[in-house]
Design an enzyme around this catalytic site. Structure first.
Site, PDB file in Angstrom:
ATOM      1  N   ASP A   1       0.826  -1.207   0.000  1.00 37.03           N
ATOM      2  CA  ASP A   1       0.000   0.000   0.000  1.00 37.03           C
ATOM      3  C   ASP A   1       0.860   1.256   0.000  1.00 37.03           C
ATOM      4  O   ASP A   1       1.432   1.620   1.021  1.00 37.03           O
ATOM      5  CB  ASP A   1      -0.887  -0.046   1.254  1.00 37.03           C
ATOM      6  CG  ASP A   1      -1.733   1.196   1.422  1.00 37.03           C
ATOM      7  OD1 ASP A   1      -1.961   1.910   0.427  1.00 37.03           O
ATOM      8  OD2 ASP A   1      -2.174   1.448   2.560  1.00 37.03           O
TER       9      ASP A   1
ATOM     10  N   GLY B   1      -0.113   4.127   0.053  1.00 42.04           N
ATOM     11  CA  GLY B   1      -0.780   5.202   0.783  1.00 42.04           C
ATOM     12  C   GLY B   1      -0.669   5.096   2.290  1.00 42.04           C
ATOM     13  O   GLY B   1      -1.354   5.816   3.014  1.00 42.04           O
TER      14      GLY B   1
ATOM     15  N   GLY C   1     -11.985   4.112   8.678  1.00 40.64           N
ATOM     16  CA  GLY C   1     -13.355   4.566   8.651  1.00 40.64           C
ATOM     17  C   GLY C   1     -14.300   3.472   9.081  1.00 40.64           C
ATOM     18  O   GLY C   1     -15.327   3.720   9.693  1.00 40.64           O
TER      19      GLY C   1
ATOM     20  N   ASP D   1      -1.839   5.936  -4.995  1.00 41.12           N
ATOM     21  CA  ASP D   1      -2.112   4.993  -3.911  1.00 41.12           C
ATOM     22  C   ASP D   1      -2.520   3.619  -4.429  1.00 41.12           C
ATOM     23  O   ASP D   1      -3.665   3.403  -4.815  1.00 41.12           O
ATOM     24  CB  ASP D   1      -3.219   5.588  -3.029  1.00 41.12           C
ATOM     25  CG  ASP D   1      -3.472   4.772  -1.770  1.00 41.12           C
ATOM     26  OD1 ASP D   1      -2.903   3.678  -1.638  1.00 41.12           O
ATOM     27  OD2 ASP D   1      -4.258   5.241  -0.933  1.00 41.12           O
TER      28      ASP D   1
ATOM     29  N   THR E   1      -5.692   1.893  -2.879  1.00 40.33           N
ATOM     30  CA  THR E   1      -7.027   2.439  -3.097  1.00 40.33           C
ATOM     31  C   THR E   1      -7.563   1.969  -4.437  1.00 40.33           C
ATOM     32  O   THR E   1      -6.835   1.971  -5.426  1.00 40.33           O
ATOM     33  CB  THR E   1      -6.982   3.980  -3.070  1.00 40.33           C
ATOM     34  OG1 THR E   1      -6.741   4.404  -1.739  1.00 40.33           O
ATOM     35  CG2 THR E   1      -8.294   4.582  -3.539  1.00 40.33           C
ATOM     36  N   THR E   2      -8.804   1.587  -4.465  1.00 40.06           N
ATOM     37  CA  THR E   2      -9.362   1.040  -5.701  1.00 40.06           C
ATOM     38  C   THR E   2      -9.717   2.086  -6.739  1.00 40.06           C
ATOM     39  O   THR E   2      -9.407   1.936  -7.906  1.00 40.06           O
ATOM     40  CB  THR E   2     -10.666   0.284  -5.398  1.00 40.06           C
ATOM     41  OG1 THR E   2     -10.373  -0.674  -4.401  1.00 40.06           O
ATOM     42  CG2 THR E   2     -11.182  -0.389  -6.634  1.00 40.06           C
TER      43      THR E   2
END
Ligand code: NAG
Ligand code: NAG
Ligand code: NAG
Length: 446
Positions: A108, A110, A141, A280, A283-284
């Site tokens: 990742d 990010g 989140g 990133d 992230t999709t």
């Protein structure tokens, strides 16, 4: 996904624009290549798809410390949303401990911490484990990960680091791990790390790593599919063609570069000063400022808001979305712009670009994830142009992820603003039911 990172999101103030440079690939000592496996791909549609998309956004806002704009979740279903994260991530095997054991983690860019669930990593099974005895927490989140910091030996793509700092996660929110995804390896900068410790690529003094993120076949029933190649220590010239176009970093925290333009069908929308983009791999989709994203969809006839920054549009549309970095314009095929279908007949599709929020973030405006990155060979290096840290993009080699192309458009391509077509309210999307294939919903995560 960071904790400490939340505070480091403060601007460094050095906003050098990415310069235009075409430079040869960074020099490398023997790069090592390992297969990346895309695991447990699940075709998602209708309610599940929207719930998933909303959840991904909440996670991103948390990860990047953006103000939360989320309205109440459209529908319940958190369990399946967390499941989606795994299903759509690209994970790589790392080995850890003594004797070594293999773990699958998301690479990742990010985030910057390595953590592994203690469901999979057992301290007592590794003679090289050492407990730092300090707490580790990450808030997402949709959940959180906590545990304690430790060190052990880890290898990624043939590079081994002894006493690498990582976290043993003893509390992981449901759905954040599975046998297919046992943790996350952050590939951002040390400054972003919650632990404050250097990530593996930094600790091992590697200056370059590269990704070919292979698309999953949606016609395959296999939930685990070949997912491309990650290279640590350089690039693999058989995976791309032409020059690598480097974008100098505007900040070394995330892999943050300047977005030049974004548009559809050759018509860019006005970015104004909202051009800071984190590249990133974890992230999709592609998130950006609400105002710009709205302008973008206004160029797509019959598009409409689905709330919370997401938009739908007729699946039959020819969108031809483009992103421009450093004077190079990259096309996102419609199949990648479609994040999924929203109705039974497959006529309404969810768009891969979504609004992150209306608040103008001074430090981060775009999160450019896999919907774009699938279409290029991406190179992350601290030794790009003139030795500057940079993210480079190149065209994929022939035969890899078909449908991608790029062209040089010069450096003033970020100007055009074209109000063009407004979205007409058209027929309601109506009850969202299950539909057909979702284009690679690669997971966000982290
Ligand atoms: C580079 O990628 C090609 C194509 O996937 C692969 O066959 C080759 O082994 C890779 N090169 C190295 C040095 O790993
Ligand atoms: C490591 O230290 C933490 C914090 O003191 C403790 O909770 C944990 O049980 C320890 N783990 C091992 C394997 O000793
Ligand atoms: C293009 O973007 C850069 C960086 O944000 C900005 O400085 C420049 O003014 C833009 N160009 C035009 C013509 O708007």
């Amino acid at each position: 996904m960071k904790l400490a990172g939340a505070t480091t999101l403060v601007s460094s103030g050095l906003l050098a624009a990415s310069a235009v440079m075409a430079v040869p690939a960074p020099s490398i000592s023997s790069p090592v290549h390992i297969p990346i496996t895309k695991r447990n791909l699940v075709k998602r549609s209708g309610d599940d798809l929207l719930n998933w998309a909303f959840e991904q956004k909440a996670m991103l806002q948390s990860k990047y410390n953006l103000p939360s704009t989320s309205q109440p979740q459209r529908r319940a279903g958190a369990a399946s949303l967390t499941n989606v994260q795994y299903d759509s991530s690209w994970v790589a095997p790392i080995s850890g401990g003594t004797p070594s054991k293999e773990y699958y983690v998301v690479l990742d860019t990010g985030s910057a911490d390595l953590w592994i669930s203690d469901q999979y990593y057992t301290p007592s099974s590794s003679s090289s484990f050492q407990n730092d005895s300090s707490a580790f927490n990450i808030q997402y989140g949709s959940g959180s990960v906590s545990g304690y910091l430790a060190t052990d030996t880890f290898s990624l793509a043939g590079t081994t680091v002894n006493n690498l700092h990582f976290a043993v996660a003893d509390q992981v929110s449901q759905g954040l791990t599975s046998a297919a995804m046992e943790g996350i390896m952050g590939m951002g900068f040390q400054r972003l790390a919650s632990s404050g410790e250097p990530p593996l690529w930094v600790a091992s003094n590697q200056n370059t790593f590269s990704f070919y993120l292979e698309r999953a076949s949606l016609t395959s029933a296999d939930q685990t599919q070949a997912g491309g190649i990650f290279t640590l220590g350089g690039t693999n010239s058989s995976l791309y063609q032409g020059d690598i176009s480097y974008n100098s970093l505007i900040e070394e925290l995330y892999w943050m570069v300047r977005l030049g333009a974004i548009g559809t069908k050759g018509s860019n929308v006005n970015l104004g000063s909202l051009t800071r983009a984190a590249i990133d791999t974890g992230t999709t989709l592609v998130g950006g400022p609400d105002s710009v994203v709205q302008s973008l969809y206004s160029q797509i006839p019959n598009s409409r808001s689905q709330g919370n920054g997401y938009y739908s549009f007729p699946c039959s549309s020819s969108v031809d979305a483009t992103l421009t970095f450093n004077g190079m314009q990259y096309t996102i095929p419609d199949s990648d712009f479609i994040a999924g279908t929203l109705d039974n007949s497959g006529s309404q599709c969810l768009g891969a670009f979504f609004g992150l929020g209306s608040t103008v973030q001074t430090d981060l405006q775009w999160i450019v994830g896999d919907a774009f990155l699938k279409n290029v060979y991406s190179v992350f290096t601290t030794n790009g142009n003139n030795g500057n840290a940079a993210v480079g993009f190149a065209s994929l080699a022939n035969g890899l992820n078909s449908g991608t192309n790029s062209k040089s458009v010069g450096t003033s391509s970020n100007t055009s603003s074209s109000p063009a077509a407004r979205s007409f309210g058209s027929a309601g999307v109506g009850a969202v039911a299950l539909a057909v294939a979702v284009s690679a919903l690669a997971a966000v995560l982290a």
